[in-house]
Scaffold this active site. Structure first.
Site, PDB file in Angstrom:
ATOM      1  N   SER A 292      71.110  62.328 116.369  1.00 34.61           N
ATOM      2  CA  SER A 292      71.570  61.678 115.138  1.00 34.61           C
ATOM      3  C   SER A 292      71.212  62.466 113.887  1.00 34.61           C
ATOM      4  O   SER A 292      70.104  62.972 113.729  1.00 34.61           O
ATOM      5  CB  SER A 292      70.975  60.269 115.103  1.00 34.61           C
ATOM      6  OG  SER A 292      70.332  60.017 113.895  1.00 34.61           O
ATOM      7  N   LYS A 293      72.197  62.528 113.011  1.00 31.39           N
ATOM      8  CA  LYS A 293      72.046  63.244 111.746  1.00 31.39           C
ATOM      9  C   LYS A 293      70.872  62.663 110.952  1.00 31.39           C
ATOM     10  O   LYS A 293      70.109  63.382 110.318  1.00 31.39           O
ATOM     11  CB  LYS A 293      73.359  63.069 110.979  1.00 31.39           C
ATOM     12  CG  LYS A 293      73.379  63.600 109.583  1.00 31.39           C
ATOM     13  CD  LYS A 293      74.770  63.414 109.002  1.00 31.39           C
ATOM     14  CE  LYS A 293      74.809  63.846 107.551  1.00 31.39           C
ATOM     15  NZ  LYS A 293      76.150  63.795 106.976  1.00 31.39           N
ATOM     16  N   ARG A 294      70.740  61.340 110.997  1.00 32.19           N
ATOM     17  CA  ARG A 294      69.734  60.670 110.193  1.00 32.19           C
ATOM     18  C   ARG A 294      68.327  60.822 110.789  1.00 32.19           C
ATOM     19  O   ARG A 294      67.368  61.088 110.081  1.00 32.19           O
ATOM     20  CB  ARG A 294      70.107  59.185 110.097  1.00 32.19           C
ATOM     21  CG  ARG A 294      69.635  58.489 108.856  1.00 32.19           C
ATOM     22  CD  ARG A 294      70.347  57.152 108.683  1.00 32.19           C
ATOM     23  NE  ARG A 294      70.569  56.459 109.949  1.00 32.19           N
ATOM     24  CZ  ARG A 294      69.663  55.704 110.564  1.00 32.19           C
ATOM     25  NH1 ARG A 294      68.480  55.524 110.022  1.00 32.19           N
ATOM     26  NH2 ARG A 294      69.943  55.127 111.714  1.00 32.19           N
ATOM     27  N   SER A 299      69.274  68.049 114.712  1.00 34.24           N
ATOM     28  CA  SER A 299      70.728  67.873 114.838  1.00 34.24           C
ATOM     29  C   SER A 299      71.471  68.740 113.824  1.00 34.24           C
ATOM     30  O   SER A 299      72.666  68.954 113.938  1.00 34.24           O
ATOM     31  CB  SER A 299      71.112  66.404 114.635  1.00 34.24           C
ATOM     32  OG  SER A 299      70.850  66.037 113.297  1.00 34.24           O
TER      33      SER A 299
END
Ligand code: GLU
Length: 550
Positions: A292-294, A299
């Site tokens: 996940s980007k967050r 990532s």
């Protein structure tokens, strides 16, 4: 009627589908052409790099073409500067772009433009073509009207959507369209799904095999109210006109295949071959999820540049994930260029591979270990020049010192050490060899250790070390550190456990005291290596400092 409607909606479009086909001729028989088509969201996901490598390899293996296209039709998600970020990652990782966007401002290739927002005229030509054929129509439905249609469908237990008799503006008369346009009513252009569209469709995917699924029945949107195409319409227009032979993309698009097939058919374009790649996953407790980007800094493709991983390490790791047989091939063919490995669709997994940074770190340490001293120094400087200017100045100030440090590493070094996992961890690993860095380093680990061992014992050992190194400095004694440890009463773990009263402690403690004096850490490179870099005097000096300190 269709021609009238087409002219009404696109009065300024004079070029035709045939003109486009002339402008973008077929590339030649069986030319393999692949592409990565990221959206400019300010971030390139490592999954994008993974998919780019697959596309790049498939093109190269077939003497084909690899393109980089920027898909910026979703203006809400667009982040300025993305194009620079994306092309920089490609350039830094050496992923060659044959056609498409190559920097923030430049592009190459005869099938452009390669940024979708610069292709709006092309989409309008093909949209007009679909209207002329009666395969597209303007839909003036407001949000409220669409909600009402859906509510009615739900209360009557009918599949919700904009289709057939529920498609309110499907059969709007030309006069009505004219009056809506005169009123300035906003509209989208929708695709008219054929009444005879089959219920189910089959399509072959190079990774997933034969897929069978429900066909699309919805009159989906081709052009949004601002005239910008949806992803689906742009995909069909671009990938046909650019003559992409293989669309290799993330498998989140599998469910859109029915729409894409309808579009290619309606435009009378031959279908590309599809290969849908499963996403890279991360283990979290018992379950797996997408990177996940967050939540996961790893990532972000830029993470690897900032950390200074050797490009080859990233390639080796990603190839390991791409093809299940790569690792075995790599270990058996260490002398070969990794590009000699042939990537095959049939060796790609159906479920997403597990992403594991520890594995990358191991591969990376191994590769730095095998890299020549000159290359390591150059790679370090290159990394520091881009990502840490103060380290860069420090290294440039005394390159011989950097070389001396690298001499403690690699297959020709005394201990064949592989301490470095990436170039950004150089100072974290070897910084203690620099006086200023050492003097400012955190001593809490050392302090806790001294407190637990006891000051007397530490001072006994440190004094013994000082004498030993003083002697060693002038005469080449045959006495080893192990001999010294034994003299002081240290032994191995087994003997100590059997008879603890007979000894002062175990060898580990003896060596840890030395490591702490030299580096303020329990583990560091061997004292012989430290002597080679800093000389006897500084080693003795650091030991003496411990005596002042306790
Ligand atoms: N722009 C799409 C994305 O970023 C690309 C999909 C494709 O490769 O066709 O997900």
């Amino acid at each position: 009627m269709s021609q009238l409607l087409a002219d009404l909606l696109f009065p300024n479009v004079t070029e035709t589908r045939d003109d486009l086909l002339k402008k973008y001729p077929v590339r030649g028989k069986n030319v393999v052409c692949t592409r990565l088509a990221p959206s400019p969201t300010g971030f390139l996901h490592i999954g994008g790099v993974y998919t780019a490598l697959i596309n790049r390899k498939i093109a190269t293996q077939n003497n084909g073409v690899f393109m980089l296209r920027i898909e910026d039709t979703d203006k809400k998600r667009e982040v300025p500067g993305s194009r620079k970020i994306i092309t920089n990652v490609f350039n830094e990782l050496g992923i060659k772009i044959d056609e498409g966007v190559t920097s923030e401002t430049e592009e190459i290739g005869a099938y452009g433009p390669y940024v979708q927002s610069n292709r709006v005229e092309i989409y309008h030509i093909l949209a007009k073509y679909l209207v002329e054929k009666g395969l597209a129509y303007p839909c003036f439905a407001t949000e409220e009207e669409l909600n009402e249609i859906r509510k009615n469908q739900e209360s009557n237990h009918i599949t919700p959507g904009y289709y057939k008799e529920y498609a309110k503006y499907r059969n709007t008369s030309i006069d009505e369209v004219k009056s809506f346009l005169a009123l300035g009513k906003p509209y989208v252009l929708r695709f008219r799904v054929s009444d005879s569209a089959p219920e189910r469709i089959k399509i072959n995917d190079l990774i997933k095999g034969e897929l069978e699924m429900d066909n699309n029945q919805n009159d989906f949107v081709l052009l949004k109210t601002d005239g910008i195409p949806t992803y689906h319409f742009a995909h069909a227009c671009d990938d046909y006109l650019m003559h992409t032979s293989h669309v290799i993309r993330g498998d989140e698009w599998v469910s859109s295949l029915p729409i894409h097939i309808q579009l290619f058919e309606a435009l009378d374009f031959s279908l590309p071959t599809y290969a849908h790649v499963a996403p890279v996953m991360k283990q979290e407790g018992e379950s797996r999820r997408k990177l996940s980007k967050r939540k996961d800094p790893e990532s972000n493709a830029e993470f690897y540049l900032e950390k200074g991983y050797p490009t080859k390490a990233l390639y080796v790791y990603l190839y390991t994930l791409i093809n299940s047989n790569f690792e075995e091939w790599y270990l058996a063919n260490k002398d070969k260029d990794i590009e000699e490995f042939e990537v095959k669709f049939e060796n790609m997994g159906l479920s997403g591979p597990l992403y594991d940074l520890d594995k990358l770190n191991n591969i990376s340490s191994e590769i730095i270990y095998e890299t020549s001293l000159e290359d390591n120094v150059n790679n370090l400087l290159k990394w520091a020049n881009s990502y840490n200017v103060s380290d860069y100045n420090r290294f440039q100030n005394d390159l011989d010192f950097v070389k001396k440090i690298f001499m403690t590493q690699g297959p020709n070094s005394r201990e064949r050490r592989k301490d470095l996992r990436n170039y950004s961890s150089f100072m974290e690993t070897f910084g203690f060899l620099y006086d200023d860095y050492f003097n400012q380093s955190d001593v809490s680990e050392a302090q806790n250790f001294i407190d637990s061992v006891g000051k007397d014992r530490v001072s006994l050992v440190v004094n013994a070390y000082i004498n030993y190194f003083n002697e060693l400095k002038i005469e080449n004694t045959a006495k080893t550190l192990k001999d010294l440890a034994k003299e002081l009463g240290y032994t191995d773990k087994k003997k100590f456990q059997k008879n603890p009263e007979a000894y002062i402690g175990i060898f580990t403690e003896f060596y840890q005291i030395l490591n702490l004096a030299l580096s303020h850490k329990l583990n560091c490179i061997s004292v012989d290596d430290v002597i080679a870099v800093l000389g006897f005097d500084e080693v003795i000096n650091r030991l003496k400092k411990v005596l002042e300190w306790i």
